[in-house]
Write a protein that holds these residues in place. Structure first.
Motif, mmCIF file in Angstrom:
data_model
loop_
_atom_site.group_PDB
_atom_site.id
_atom_site.type_symbol
_atom_site.label_atom_id
_atom_site.label_comp_id
_atom_site.label_asym_id
_atom_site.label_seq_id
_atom_site.Cartn_x
_atom_site.Cartn_y
_atom_site.Cartn_z
ATOM 1 N N UNK A 30 -7.870 2.997 4.946
ATOM 2 C CA UNK A 30 -8.600 2.076 5.822
ATOM 3 C C UNK A 30 -8.133 0.640 5.621
ATOM 4 N N UNK A 31 -7.947 0.221 4.376
ATOM 5 C CA UNK A 31 -7.457 -1.134 4.094
ATOM 6 C C UNK A 31 -6.062 -1.329 4.675
ATOM 7 N N UNK A 32 -5.202 -0.339 4.451
ATOM 8 C CA UNK A 32 -3.828 -0.407 4.961
ATOM 9 C C UNK A 32 -3.834 -0.510 6.479
ATOM 10 N N UNK A 33 -4.591 0.346 7.156
ATOM 11 C CA UNK A 33 -4.556 0.375 8.609
ATOM 12 C C UNK A 33 -5.147 -0.892 9.208
ATOM 13 N N UNK A 79 0.801 -1.220 0.000
ATOM 14 C CA UNK A 79 0.000 0.000 0.000
ATOM 15 C C UNK A 79 0.834 1.270 0.000
ATOM 16 N N UNK A 80 1.955 1.242 0.752
ATOM 17 C CA UNK A 80 2.686 2.481 0.994
ATOM 18 C C UNK A 80 4.084 2.192 1.522
ATOM 19 N N UNK A 88 -10.822 7.438 -2.774
ATOM 20 C CA UNK A 88 -9.836 6.389 -3.027
ATOM 21 C C UNK A 88 -8.768 6.387 -1.927
ATOM 22 N N UNK A 89 -8.312 7.554 -1.539
ATOM 23 C CA UNK A 89 -7.292 7.657 -0.496
ATOM 24 C C UNK A 89 -7.833 7.120 0.821
ATOM 25 N N UNK A 94 2.091 6.968 0.451
ATOM 26 C CA UNK A 94 1.757 6.207 -0.743
ATOM 27 C C UNK A 94 1.111 7.075 -1.785
ATOM 28 N N UNK A 95 0.763 6.457 -2.905
ATOM 29 C CA UNK A 95 0.164 7.210 -3.999
ATOM 30 C C UNK A 95 -1.185 7.789 -3.602
ATOM 31 N N UNK A 96 -1.453 8.976 -4.091
ATOM 32 C CA UNK A 96 -2.713 9.634 -3.794
ATOM 33 C C UNK A 96 -3.637 9.517 -5.004
#
Length: 128
Positions: free
Chosen positions: A66-69, A30-31, A60-61, A53-55
């Motif tokens: 949320x998925x990353x965390x 993700x980042x 979308x951000x 990570x990419x914006x």
């Protein structure tokens, strides 16, 4: 969202490096992940994570964050981190904290009901 700003967990010194490694590996798709230790004590410290990570568009951000965390918290928990520490739990770590407590969540709800029967102190926090 403001409630998602606290990106910290806590761990004993014996577990801190594994928490860092697992979160970094899990969040890498993700980042870029950086981490520093804060509030060091004899027993351990808080691990403060930053993700870059990419914006894209705001929706979308937020979805990506949320998925990353969620993935990062699951990795931290698997490595033995705790989610309740000097800054409390907050909304960003609430589900992870409830998972950490397991059956102890009933005790927390009971204590909250006893000390705050009208539910006016930090409603919705701690799952109570």
């Amino acid at each position: 969202p403001p409630e998602a700003q606290s990106r910290e967990v806590a761990a004993t010194w014996e577990r801190a490096f594994e928490v860092w490694e697992r979160v970094r590996e899990t969040a890498a798709p993700y980042a870029f992940v950086s981490c520093h230790f804060a509030h060091a004590r004899v027993e351990g410290c808080a691990l403060c994570f930053d993700f870059v990570g990419p914006a894209g568009g705001l929706e979308q951000v937020e979805r990506r964050y949320d998925e990353l965390w969620r993935a990062a918290l699951a990795a931290a928990r698997a490595a033995g981190a705790t989610f309740s520490h000097h800054q409390g739990v907050g909304l960003a770590r609430l589900n992870a904290f409830k998972g950490e407590l397991g059956d102890g969540a009933r005790l927390v709800r009971g204590l909250k009901a006893s000390f705050d029967p009208h539910g006016i102190m930090n409603p919705g926090k701690l799952g109570a």
